[in-house]
Design a protein around this motif. Sequence first.
Motif, short mmCIF file in Angstrom:
data_model
loop_
_atom_site.label_atom_id
_atom_site.label_comp_id
_atom_site.label_asym_id
_atom_site.label_seq_id
_atom_site.Cartn_x
_atom_site.Cartn_y
_atom_site.Cartn_z
N VAL A 45 0.84 -1.20 0.00
CA VAL A 45 0.00 0.00 0.00
C VAL A 45 0.88 1.25 0.00
O VAL A 45 0.60 2.23 -0.71
CB VAL A 45 -0.95 -0.01 1.21
CG1 VAL A 45 -1.70 1.32 1.30
CG2 VAL A 45 -1.95 -1.15 1.08
N LEU A 46 1.96 1.25 0.77
CA LEU A 46 2.88 2.38 0.78
C LEU A 46 3.48 2.60 -0.61
O LEU A 46 3.58 3.75 -1.08
CB LEU A 46 4.00 2.14 1.80
CG LEU A 46 5.11 3.20 1.87
CD1 LEU A 46 4.54 4.56 2.24
CD2 LEU A 46 6.20 2.77 2.85
N MET A 47 3.87 1.53 -1.28
CA MET A 47 4.45 1.64 -2.62
C MET A 47 3.43 2.17 -3.63
O MET A 47 3.77 2.93 -4.53
CB MET A 47 4.98 0.29 -3.09
CG MET A 47 6.29 -0.14 -2.43
SD MET A 47 7.61 1.07 -2.65
CE MET A 47 7.63 1.23 -4.43
N GLY A 106 -0.72 2.94 4.28
CA GLY A 106 0.32 1.92 4.30
C GLY A 106 1.17 2.00 5.56
O GLY A 106 1.49 0.98 6.18
N ILE A 107 1.52 3.23 5.95
CA ILE A 107 2.31 3.41 7.18
C ILE A 107 1.51 2.95 8.40
O ILE A 107 2.05 2.34 9.32
CB ILE A 107 2.73 4.88 7.31
CG1 ILE A 107 3.70 5.25 6.17
CG2 ILE A 107 3.39 5.14 8.66
CD1 ILE A 107 4.03 6.71 6.09
N SER A 108 0.20 3.24 8.39
CA SER A 108 -0.65 2.79 9.50
C SER A 108 -0.66 1.27 9.60
O SER A 108 -0.59 0.71 10.71
CB SER A 108 -2.07 3.32 9.29
OG SER A 108 -2.94 2.87 10.31
N MET A 109 -0.73 0.60 8.46
CA MET A 109 -0.70 -0.86 8.48
C MET A 109 0.65 -1.37 8.99
O MET A 109 0.72 -2.37 9.71
CB MET A 109 -0.97 -1.40 7.07
CG MET A 109 -2.37 -1.07 6.55
SD MET A 109 -2.56 -1.41 4.78
CE MET A 109 -2.55 -3.18 4.77
N SER A 152 6.98 -0.74 -12.09
CA SER A 152 5.91 -0.17 -11.27
C SER A 152 6.31 -0.17 -9.80
O SER A 152 5.78 0.60 -9.00
CB SER A 152 4.62 -0.97 -11.45
OG SER A 152 4.72 -2.23 -10.81
N GLY A 153 7.24 -1.04 -9.44
CA GLY A 153 7.70 -1.15 -8.06
C GLY A 153 6.87 -2.09 -7.22
O GLY A 153 7.35 -2.60 -6.21
N LEU A 154 5.64 -2.33 -7.61
CA LEU A 154 4.74 -3.12 -6.77
C LEU A 154 5.08 -4.60 -6.79
O LEU A 154 5.10 -5.26 -5.74
CB LEU A 154 3.29 -2.92 -7.22
CG LEU A 154 2.78 -1.48 -7.23
CD1 LEU A 154 1.32 -1.45 -7.66
CD2 LEU A 154 2.95 -0.85 -5.87
N LEU A 155 5.33 -5.14 -7.98
CA LEU A 155 5.62 -6.57 -8.08
C LEU A 155 6.91 -6.94 -7.36
O LEU A 155 6.92 -7.89 -6.55
CB LEU A 155 5.67 -7.00 -9.54
CG LEU A 155 5.88 -8.50 -9.78
CD1 LEU A 155 4.76 -9.29 -9.14
CD2 LEU A 155 5.95 -8.80 -11.28
N PRO A 156 8.04 -6.22 -7.59
CA PRO A 156 9.25 -6.59 -6.83
C PRO A 156 9.09 -6.41 -5.33
O PRO A 156 9.59 -7.22 -4.55
CB PRO A 156 10.33 -5.66 -7.40
CG PRO A 156 9.61 -4.58 -8.11
CD PRO A 156 8.32 -5.18 -8.58
N ALA A 157 8.38 -5.37 -4.91
CA ALA A 157 8.16 -5.16 -3.47
C ALA A 157 7.42 -6.34 -2.87
O ALA A 157 7.81 -6.86 -1.81
CB ALA A 157 7.37 -3.87 -3.24
#
Length: 468
Positions: free
Chosen positions: A159-161, A384-387, A431-436
Motif C-alpha cells: 500500500v505504501l508503494m 500503508g504506514i498505518s498498516m 511499477s515497483g509493486l511486483l518486486p516489493a
Amino acid sequence: MTASSSIGTPEQLRDPNYTPPLGVAVPLGIQHVLAMFVANVTPAIIVCGAAGIGFGSDQGALGFPDMTYMIQMSMLFAGIATLFQTIGFGPVGARLPIVQGTSFAFIPVMIPAVAGAGTAGLAGLLTGVFIGGIFHFLLGTVIGKIRFALPPLVTGLIVLMIGLALVRVGIQYAAGGVPLMGTENFGTLSKWTPALVVIAVTLAIKFFARGFAAVAAVLIGIIAGYLVALAMGQVSFAPMDRAGWFTVPSPFHWGFRFDWAIVIGMCFMAVVSAIETVGDTSGITKGGAGREATDKEIQGATFADGLGTALAGVFGGLPNTSFSQNVGLVAMTGVMSRHVVTFGALFLILCGLVPKVGAFINTVPINVLGGGVIVMFGMVCASGISMLSDVHWNRRNMVIFAVALSVSLGLQLEPSALQHLPRTAQILLTSGLLPAALIAVVLNLLLPEHLTEESTEEVSGGLAGQKG
C-alpha cells in the motif's frame, strides 16, 4: 447524518437486512456515494490522461468523448458491483453495506500499459482488466488459504508503494498536467492557485468540521477549487455541449487486445485488491455490528469484487474494489443496513447512464483535480504506514522491509535500469509493486521467525544497537 432512535432500534441498526424508512435510507445512500465519488472517477481521468486522451486544451479541461465514456463506466459499474455486494446472488456478494468503486491500487500498473508509443493502449488495458477480474473471482475460492502469506509487513509495504508511485502524478496535475503536454503555463501560479485552494479547503474541513462534511472533505475542496478556476477562466464547458442524455454501454469499446504484461499485472494486483476487500469486510462487520466477518461473507465479497471488475473491463471500466472510506462511514452513522447502500448504488447507475454527468465531471480542470489527488494519494501512503505500525519491528522485519523498499522504489525512480529486459518484464518490475511484493513475501516465508538474539533485537530508531 447520524443514526438516531427514530431510524430504528439499536438491534435493527446492526442488522444488514433491516431497511430504514425511505426518507432516511435514500439520503444515507447518497451520502455513501458522495463520500466515494471523487476517488471513484479519478482513476479513469488519470488513465485516459496517460493514454493521451483529452488534454489538448491549455485551459486544462479534461477530454471528450473517450474520457467521458470511461468516467461514465466508472460510475455505472461501481454501482453494479455494489449491487453484487449488497443484494448478491448465489455465492456472489457479502450481503453487507460494502461500496465498490474504481481502485487506485491498479494505477501504477495501468499507466505504463497505456502511456507512450508501442503500448497496448486502452484495448490491451481493458482486456487485461477483464481477464484479471476473472482471476480475482477465482481467488474467492482460496482467499482464506493465502492470507497467511500477506501479513501487515507485506500488505503495508504494498500500500505504501502504491501511494509513492502516485504522488508524482498528483504534483504534475496540480501544476497543470504533465510536462509532455507541452503547455506553456505548466507550474505557473495561475495553475497552482486552484490546486492550493483545494488542499487548503480540504484540510480546513477535515480538521474543523464534523459528521458528513469531514467525510466528504476532498469533494468539498474540489468544489471550492472548481469555483476559483471558473473565476480565473480555466473551465471549459465544451464537453457538456456535445454530450447526450443517455447512452448504452458497448462491449470492448476500444477493441480486444491480449498483452501478457498487462494480464500478469492485473492478476497480481487482484491479489492485493482481494486482501484489501477482506480487510474492508472485516471492518464493516466490526464497526457496524461488533462482530467478525464470516468466511461466507469474505468469500462472497471477493466473488463480487472479481465479477464487478470483469464486467467493467468488458464495457470500458477499470478494476473495482471495496472502498475503505465507506467502511468508516458505516461506523460513523451506525447504520449497518445493506439496503441503504443499495439506494446509493442505484444513484451511481443512473449517473453512469447519463453522459451529461460524465461530461460535467470532464469540465474539471486538471489542476483542480491535482489538488484533490495530492491529498488522496498522500492518504494512501499514510494508510500503508498505518498498516506497518502493526509490524513487530525487530531486525528480521527491518531487513525484509529495507531490501524490498530499496529495490522496488529504486526501479520505480530509475526504470531505465531495466531497459534491456523484455517489455513485459519492464512494465511489471518498474511499477515497483511486483518486486516489493515478491521480495517481501519470499523473505517473510523463508527467513525463520526465531533468529539469533542479535537478529531479533528490538529496533528503537536510528542506528540502534551500533556503537561509535
